[in-house]
Design a protein around this motif. Structure first.
Motif, PDB file in Angstrom:
ATOM      1  N   CYS A 123      -2.409   6.046   5.764  1.00 18.52           N
ATOM      2  CA  CYS A 123      -3.521   6.137   6.725  1.00 18.52           C
ATOM      3  C   CYS A 123      -2.971   5.891   8.140  1.00 18.52           C
ATOM      4  CB  CYS A 123      -4.585   5.105   6.399  1.00 18.52           C
ATOM      5  SG  CYS A 123      -5.001   5.054   4.638  1.00 18.52           S
ATOM      6  N   CYS A 150      -3.629   2.406  10.180  1.00 17.53           N
ATOM      7  CA  CYS A 150      -3.622   1.078   9.542  1.00 17.53           C
ATOM      8  C   CYS A 150      -2.256   0.416   9.579  1.00 17.53           C
ATOM      9  CB  CYS A 150      -4.087   1.210   8.092  1.00 17.53           C
ATOM     10  SG  CYS A 150      -4.051  -0.358   7.210  1.00 17.53           S
ATOM     11  N   ARG A 188      -0.079   0.583   6.347  1.00 17.95           N
ATOM     12  CA  ARG A 188       0.320   1.884   5.798  1.00 17.95           C
ATOM     13  C   ARG A 188       1.759   1.822   5.284  1.00 17.95           C
ATOM     14  NH1 ARG A 188       2.716   5.525   9.778  1.00 17.95           N
ATOM     15  NH2 ARG A 188       1.676   7.256   8.740  1.00 17.95           N
ATOM     16  N   LYS A 205      -5.241   8.116  -1.321  1.00 15.42           N
ATOM     17  CA  LYS A 205      -6.421   8.136  -0.445  1.00 15.42           C
ATOM     18  C   LYS A 205      -6.654   9.512   0.164  1.00 15.42           C
ATOM     19  CE  LYS A 205      -8.676   5.252   3.051  1.00 15.42           C
ATOM     20  NZ  LYS A 205      -8.550   4.003   3.799  1.00 15.42           N
ATOM     21  N   CYS A 248       0.830  -1.201   0.000  1.00 21.44           N
ATOM     22  CA  CYS A 248       0.000   0.000   0.000  1.00 21.44           C
ATOM     23  C   CYS A 248       0.866   1.255   0.000  1.00 21.44           C
ATOM     24  CB  CYS A 248      -0.929   0.018   1.214  1.00 21.44           C
ATOM     25  SG  CYS A 248      -2.200   1.275   1.011  1.00 21.44           S
ATOM     26  N   ASN A 260      -0.466   4.245   0.634  1.00 17.58           N
ATOM     27  CA  ASN A 260      -1.113   5.259   1.462  1.00 17.58           C
ATOM     28  C   ASN A 260      -0.524   5.305   2.869  1.00 17.58           C
ATOM     29  OD1 ASN A 260      -3.063   6.428  -0.332  1.00 17.58           O
ATOM     30  ND2 ASN A 260      -4.061   4.413  -0.333  1.00 17.58           N
TER      31      ASN A 260
HETATM   32  S1  SF4 Z   1      -6.446   1.540   5.259  1.00 21.18           S
HETATM   33 FE1  SF4 Z   1      -5.019   2.884   4.130  1.00 21.18          FE
HETATM   34  S2  SF4 Z   1      -2.946   2.126   4.571  1.00 21.18           S
HETATM   35 FE2  SF4 Z   1      -4.427   0.530   5.122  1.00 21.18          FE
HETATM   36  S3  SF4 Z   1      -4.557  -0.804   3.331  1.00 21.18           S
HETATM   37 FE3  SF4 Z   1      -6.244   0.688   3.189  1.00 21.18          FE
HETATM   38  S4  SF4 Z   1      -5.416   2.369   1.996  1.00 21.18           S
HETATM   39 FE4  SF4 Z   1      -3.651   1.151   2.680  1.00 21.18          FE
END
Ligand code: SF4
Length: 468
Positions: free
Chosen positions: A182, A185, A188, A293, A178, A180
């Protein structure tokens, strides 16, 4: 607000040119494209169309991307001219794709609008009111769920103890890569966790294990990593799965363009789950500081694009713990009714995942206790009585059993949140520390079925109306 009040597919070319000239850093290139598109509109045979508006040409994709790019760049400075330009670009997209709905995308306008579906929101608020005894809320939710779902089963008897059918599903994590950031998470980008992406063959094998356990509906889950989990990757994987197994498939992946969703529908998905996490724009931007995101509107309108592309089942959700849950639940109810008005023949589903723990250093800013979670699920049942309510294995078994007896219609069981996490043994879940979240209810599928049968639920393995 009546949706027809925003029905106007019209483009004021002069306004659009002046706006883009002022606000778009790549005005010269984009205006060239738009001028070509305008000329092609004068010869409609040059537009690609499969008769149902599902084949979306490069022109339309460009317009869609440009609209979201501008919305994102304007961010907190969004003003009336930005909205007007966004609506014109949406008009252009609608014309190019022969969109089935007759109104422009305008979800942002109704999220905080007290005049939109006030009765449904009042039902939600009644359930959240601590002065209303919890037992009363539970009993009312159970009655409503029976009224709206028991008829699906021939075995159910409204007057008797038998409740509604329970639909079982399993998630299959395809990829933990990923890009992102976040904050909440474990997948991340900055987290040093082992990453893995399943090949199509590996996904087929994992699904074989789930089919052996009886599962016939699979939710494909993946992080957001465009170079690895591209639309081509999903299409190839979905096709490979459907060649081997009689399963129905939905996806919980990064938001896609309308064209990409159309390709996924063609490959065989019936549902898209896309949680907004929080509808509060400021909080959203804070929790999603980097990566695709961080684009609030691109995510917010993802389900709308999916529906326009032909997706039949639309799954909404908020991530409990990020914000005050009541305003978020209100916004989600409005979002759901907005989708229902625009796409009356689609199924709506709600999930309320709750953060129990995040990556190191992340403290849950708005913890949600069990009673609030129960009231929220009951509130959604009251606000939209025919919506599917979905519950994952994040929650402890006692709470899952209570909610299954009250309002839940779709339940996962025996889940792994690790790519490749299903093993030969039904109690093997992969290394839980490598998962996106910790599976709390670790009962194998047969134990969950036994519990549901004790409660009187007939078990359903595929979503109603979708037999492969
Ligand atoms: S919540 Fe955010 S960091 Fe986690 S898998 Fe989804 S997009 Fe990726």
């Amino acid at each position: 607000m009546n949706l027809s009040t925003v029905s106007h597919f019209a483009v004021d070319w002069d306004f659009l040119k002046a706006y883009l000239c002022q606000r778009d850093a790549h005005f010269a290139i984009h205006w060239d494209w738009i001028t070509n598109i305008r000329q092609s509109l004068d010869s409609p045979t040059s537009l690609k169309d499969d008769g149902a508006g599902k084949v979306i040409g490069k022109d339309a994709e460009l317009i869609e991307r440009l609209r979201y790019q501008l919305l994102h760049e304007r961010g907190e400075n969004l003003d009336a001219s930005d909205i007007q330009a966004a609506e014109m670009l949406d008009s252009l997209f609608a014309i190019l794709t022969h969109r089935e709905t007759t109104s422009l995308r305008h979800l942002r306008r109704i999220l905080d609008d007290p005049a939109f579906v006030p009765d449904a929101v009042a039902q939600l608020e009644w359930c959240m009111d601590p002065k209303v005894p919890l037992d009363q809320v539970l009993a009312s939710s159970r009655r409503l769920t029976k009224e709206h779902f028991a008829a699906i089963s021939h075995q159910s008897d409204l007057a008797g103890p038998a409740p509604w059918p329970m639909f079982l599903y399993a998630p299959l994590y395809l990829s933990s890569y990923c890009v992102n950031h976040c904050l909440y998470c474990g997948f991340r980008f900055p987290e040093a966790v082992p990453r893995r992406i399943l090949s199509a063959e590996e996904a087929v094998r994992q699904i074989g294990l789930l089919v052996e356990r009886g599962m016939r509906h699979i939710l494909l889950v993946a992080g957001d990593y465009p170079q690895k989990t591209s639309t081509d990757y999903y299409v190839d994987t979905i096709r490979a799965i459907r060649r081997h197994w009689p399963v129905s498939l939905a996806v919980e992946i990064a938001p896609q363009s309308t064209a990409s969703y159309a390709r996924l529908v063609e490959a065989g998905i019936i549902g898209v789950t896309l949680y907004q996490e929080t509808y509060d724009w400021n909080l959203y931007r804070g929790y999603h500081p980097q990566g695709p995101k961080s684009h609030y509107d691109w995510r917010l309108e993802g389900l709308e694009r999916a529906a326009e592309a032909g997706v039949q089942r639309l799954g909404l959700g908020i991530l409990l713990g990020l914000a005050d849950p009541v305003p978020d639940a209100r916004a989600m109810v409005r979002h759901a009714y907005y989708l229902k008005e625009r796409f009356p023949n689609r199924r709506i589903a709600f999930s309320l995942p709750r953060i129990h723990a995040g990556p190191e250093g992340f403290r849950v800013p708005h913890p949600v206790n069990d009673e609030t979670l129960i009231r929220l699920y009951c509130g959604l049942r009251h606000a939209m009585p025919d919506a599917e309510l979905v519950l994952s294995t994040r929650e402890p078994w006692q709470l899952r059993d209570l909610l299954a007896a009250t309002c839940i219609t779709q339940l996962s069981a025996g889940s792994s949140t690790v790519p490749g996490g299903y093993g030969e043994s039904a109690t093997h879940f992969g290394d839980e520390h490598d998962g996106q979240f910790r599976v709390v209810d670790r009962r194998p599928v047969n134990e969950v079925i036994a519990m549901l049968q004790t409660q009187g639920h007939p078990i359903v393995w595929q979503p109603t109306g979708h037999n492969n």
